[in-house]
Design a protein around this motif. Structure first.
Motif, mmCIF file in Angstrom:
data_model
loop_
_atom_site.group_PDB
_atom_site.id
_atom_site.type_symbol
_atom_site.label_atom_id
_atom_site.label_comp_id
_atom_site.label_asym_id
_atom_site.label_seq_id
_atom_site.Cartn_x
_atom_site.Cartn_y
_atom_site.Cartn_z
ATOM 1 N N THR A 239 3.289 -1.523 33.428
ATOM 2 C CA THR A 239 3.517 -2.230 34.689
ATOM 3 C C THR A 239 2.667 -1.657 35.808
ATOM 4 O O THR A 239 2.055 -2.396 36.593
ATOM 5 C CB THR A 239 5.005 -2.149 35.078
ATOM 6 O OG1 THR A 239 5.801 -2.716 34.036
ATOM 7 C CG2 THR A 239 5.272 -2.901 36.372
ATOM 8 N N LYS A 240 2.607 -0.314 35.891
ATOM 9 C CA LYS A 240 1.823 0.329 36.937
ATOM 10 C C LYS A 240 0.338 0.005 36.775
ATOM 11 O O LYS A 240 -0.366 -0.288 37.751
ATOM 12 C CB LYS A 240 2.038 1.838 36.884
ATOM 13 C CG LYS A 240 1.306 2.611 37.981
ATOM 14 C CD LYS A 240 1.794 2.227 39.364
ATOM 15 C CE LYS A 240 1.120 3.049 40.444
ATOM 16 N NZ LYS A 240 1.525 2.628 41.805
ATOM 17 N N ASN A 241 -0.160 0.038 35.529
ATOM 18 C CA ASN A 241 -1.566 -0.288 35.280
ATOM 19 C C ASN A 241 -1.891 -1.719 35.669
ATOM 20 O O ASN A 241 -2.964 -2.009 36.206
ATOM 21 C CB ASN A 241 -1.903 -0.056 33.803
ATOM 22 C CG ASN A 241 -2.209 1.400 33.504
ATOM 23 O OD1 ASN A 241 -2.995 2.017 34.202
ATOM 24 N ND2 ASN A 241 -1.581 1.944 32.487
ATOM 25 N N LEU A 242 -0.975 -2.644 35.376
ATOM 26 C CA LEU A 242 -1.188 -4.040 35.745
ATOM 27 C C LEU A 242 -1.220 -4.207 37.261
ATOM 28 O O LEU A 242 -2.003 -5.005 37.795
ATOM 29 C CB LEU A 242 -0.090 -4.917 35.136
ATOM 30 C CG LEU A 242 -0.175 -5.149 33.631
ATOM 31 C CD1 LEU A 242 1.048 -5.920 33.139
ATOM 32 C CD2 LEU A 242 -1.446 -5.916 33.267
ATOM 33 N N GLU A 243 -0.381 -3.458 37.963
ATOM 34 C CA GLU A 243 -0.376 -3.516 39.432
ATOM 35 C C GLU A 243 -1.709 -3.048 40.001
ATOM 36 O O GLU A 243 -2.263 -3.654 40.929
ATOM 37 C CB GLU A 243 0.765 -2.660 39.989
ATOM 38 C CG GLU A 243 2.144 -3.228 39.743
ATOM 39 C CD GLU A 243 3.249 -2.303 40.233
ATOM 40 O OE1 GLU A 243 2.905 -1.186 40.712
ATOM 41 O OE2 GLU A 243 4.429 -2.670 40.143
ATOM 42 N N ILE A 244 -2.264 -1.965 39.410
ATOM 43 C CA ILE A 244 -3.555 -1.450 39.868
ATOM 44 C C ILE A 244 -4.652 -2.482 39.609
ATOM 45 O O ILE A 244 -5.498 -2.747 40.465
ATOM 46 C CB ILE A 244 -3.887 -0.127 39.152
ATOM 47 C CG1 ILE A 244 -2.896 0.966 39.585
ATOM 48 C CG2 ILE A 244 -5.318 0.313 39.442
ATOM 49 C CD1 ILE A 244 -3.010 2.245 38.793
ATOM 50 N N PHE A 245 -4.616 -3.090 38.419
ATOM 51 C CA PHE A 245 -5.623 -4.089 38.065
ATOM 52 C C PHE A 245 -5.589 -5.268 39.025
ATOM 53 O O PHE A 245 -6.641 -5.712 39.522
ATOM 54 C CB PHE A 245 -5.397 -4.560 36.624
ATOM 55 C CG PHE A 245 -6.350 -5.634 36.178
ATOM 56 C CD1 PHE A 245 -7.609 -5.309 35.709
ATOM 57 C CD2 PHE A 245 -5.995 -6.982 36.236
ATOM 58 C CE1 PHE A 245 -8.505 -6.302 35.307
ATOM 59 C CE2 PHE A 245 -6.878 -7.968 35.843
ATOM 60 C CZ PHE A 245 -8.136 -7.625 35.371
ATOM 61 N N VAL A 246 -4.412 -5.792 39.280
ATOM 62 C CA VAL A 246 -4.276 -6.939 40.180
ATOM 63 C C VAL A 246 -4.739 -6.577 41.589
ATOM 64 O O VAL A 246 -5.412 -7.369 42.270
ATOM 65 C CB VAL A 246 -2.823 -7.443 40.196
ATOM 66 C CG1 VAL A 246 -2.623 -8.491 41.292
ATOM 67 C CG2 VAL A 246 -2.440 -8.021 38.843
ATOM 68 N N SER A 247 -4.429 -5.363 42.029
ATOM 69 C CA SER A 247 -4.836 -4.933 43.372
ATOM 70 C C SER A 247 -6.350 -4.862 43.490
ATOM 71 O O SER A 247 -6.933 -5.317 44.488
ATOM 72 C CB SER A 247 -4.224 -3.559 43.694
ATOM 73 O OG SER A 247 -2.814 -3.634 43.750
ATOM 74 N N TYR B 34 -8.530 -6.469 41.634
ATOM 75 C CA TYR B 34 -9.028 -7.848 41.517
ATOM 76 C C TYR B 34 -8.916 -8.568 42.863
ATOM 77 O O TYR B 34 -9.875 -9.205 43.327
ATOM 78 C CB TYR B 34 -8.221 -8.566 40.444
ATOM 79 C CG TYR B 34 -8.561 -10.029 40.254
ATOM 80 C CD1 TYR B 34 -9.702 -10.410 39.553
ATOM 81 C CD2 TYR B 34 -7.734 -11.031 40.761
ATOM 82 C CE1 TYR B 34 -10.014 -11.742 39.369
ATOM 83 C CE2 TYR B 34 -8.036 -12.363 40.586
ATOM 84 C CZ TYR B 34 -9.181 -12.720 39.888
ATOM 85 O OH TYR B 34 -9.480 -14.038 39.717
ATOM 86 N N LYS B 35 -7.787 -8.452 43.509
ATOM 87 C CA LYS B 35 -7.588 -9.116 44.807
ATOM 88 C C LYS B 35 -8.505 -8.528 45.874
ATOM 89 O O LYS B 35 -9.070 -9.254 46.695
ATOM 90 C CB LYS B 35 -6.124 -8.988 45.239
ATOM 91 C CG LYS B 35 -5.155 -9.852 44.443
ATOM 92 C CD LYS B 35 -3.740 -9.681 44.968
ATOM 93 C CE LYS B 35 -2.771 -10.617 44.246
ATOM 94 N NZ LYS B 35 -1.380 -10.434 44.737
ATOM 95 N N GLU B 36 -8.636 -7.200 45.862
ATOM 96 C CA GLU B 36 -9.463 -6.527 46.870
ATOM 97 C C GLU B 36 -10.926 -6.964 46.767
ATOM 98 O O GLU B 36 -11.578 -7.264 47.767
ATOM 99 C CB GLU B 36 -9.345 -5.013 46.692
ATOM 100 C CG GLU B 36 -9.915 -4.187 47.846
ATOM 101 C CD GLU B 36 -9.054 -4.263 49.110
ATOM 102 O OE1 GLU B 36 -9.587 -4.003 50.193
ATOM 103 O OE2 GLU B 36 -7.848 -4.606 48.991
ATOM 104 N N LEU B 37 -11.429 -7.007 45.545
ATOM 105 C CA LEU B 37 -12.813 -7.434 45.335
ATOM 106 C C LEU B 37 -12.998 -8.891 45.735
ATOM 107 O O LEU B 37 -13.972 -9.254 46.411
ATOM 108 C CB LEU B 37 -13.209 -7.240 43.867
ATOM 109 C CG LEU B 37 -13.385 -5.799 43.389
ATOM 110 C CD1 LEU B 37 -13.569 -5.773 41.874
ATOM 111 C CD2 LEU B 37 -14.573 -5.153 44.076
ATOM 112 N N ASN B 38 -12.081 -9.723 45.317
ATOM 113 C CA ASN B 38 -12.195 -11.163 45.578
ATOM 114 C C ASN B 38 -12.120 -11.463 47.071
ATOM 115 O O ASN B 38 -12.767 -12.393 47.569
ATOM 116 C CB ASN B 38 -11.091 -11.909 44.830
ATOM 117 C CG ASN B 38 -11.294 -13.416 44.846
ATOM 118 O OD1 ASN B 38 -12.380 -13.897 44.583
ATOM 119 N ND2 ASN B 38 -10.234 -14.132 45.164
#
Length: 290
Positions: free
Chosen positions: A4-12, A14-18
């Motif tokens: 769950t923590k890894n997925l949160e980092i990934f989504v963050s 992804y959103k930051e770059l986008n």
């Protein structure tokens, strides 16, 4: 670190770059790059297929598709017609083996992957597609209009005799009825020549297909209840063993299996079983390695 923590980092990330990257980004391309990086890190046989890619790959599990009726491949970075199927739309349009496809409906095919090209070529029977064709004897591409049709792709396009009493059977893909078609071809060879002294099974450029058809083909040459292949999963209950289930057609006929660097998957199962059980001899090149 938890999933769950890894997925949160990934989504963050992804959103930051986008949101904040200086150049305009395509979110779909960004996500695909991330997915491809994950699967590539696990080895060459772990891949992700998008919906459009998966649709094009279903061609390998069926003998019919709607298209121009030609086998094509990227050779030396050029989209090349390898084989126009007899009486298919491409054949009727005068397209020959060796011709180069330069464009599809006005769009260049340069740098495009095969799954993208397959999607561009396929369509409903009766619809037209404009294809830029450059013949081997010309430096100029001509535009040809091809009417798509329902194309039958035989998985056993040829069987016959190569010399004397030696038979030859070509299998291009492990689609439905591949085992039955190989069995029929072998029986036809025996009827044509009762003195059949051996058979060559050609699996060159055969990228595989349906696992159960690989088992069926093995069963032509090896006894019933013989283990052909096992699959193992991290979850023990998903482990599977595939055995032959029918009586063989011929246990003694000398057999040679031809393979090359593009013989993969089900082709490697069949050739590997024939070699491991000393039922046949392999000739050619090291296979793909799947």
């Amino acid at each position: 670190m938890s999933l769950t923590k890894n997925l949160e980092i990934f989504v963050s990330v992804y959103k930051e770059l986008n949101t904040n990257f200086a150049d305009e980004l395509d979110p779909s391309t960004l996500m695909r790059t991330a997915i491809d990086a994950m699967t590539t890190s696990l080895g060459p046989y772990t891949n992700f297929f998008s919906e459009s890619q998966a649709e094009s790959y279903w061609i390998n599990d069926d003998e019919k598709y709607q298209g121009i009726g030609a086998k094509i491949d990227i050779i030396d970075n050029r989209l090349t017609v390898v084989e126009p199927y007899e009486k298919g739309p491409a054949d009727k349009a005068g397209i020959k083996a060796g011709d180069i496809i330069t464009s599809i409906d006005g769009n260049s095919v340069q740098s495009k992957k095969m799954d993208e090209i397959n999607v561009m070529l396929r369509g409903l029977p009766g619809t037209d597609v404009q294809i830029g064709i450059q013949s081997a004897s010309s430096n100029k591409a001509d535009i040809k209009k091809i009417t798509r049709g329902e194309v039958n792709i035989p998985n056993v396009p040829y069987s016959g005799f190569v010399e004397g009493n030696v038979g030859y059977i070509s299998l291009t893909t492990f689609t439905q009825m591949a085992g039955s078609n190989i069995q029929k071809a072998l029986k036809d060879l025996k009827e044509d020549n009762p003195n059949l002294s051996g058979v060559i099974l050609d699996l060159r450029h055969n990228g595989g297909g349906l696992l159960h058809e690989a088992v069926n083909i093995c069963n032509i040459f090896i006894p019933r209840d013989e283990i052909v292949v096992t699959t193992k999963s991290k979850i023990k209950e998903r482990d599977q063993t595939f055995k032959t289930t029918d009586n063989p057609v011929d246990l003694d006929l000398p057999l040679v299996v031809l393979i090359d660097g593009r013989s993969a998957s089900a082709s490697e199962i069949v050739s590997g079983v024939m070699q491991d059980l000393d039922r046949g001899v392999l000739i050619g090149q090291r296979s793909f390695g799947k």
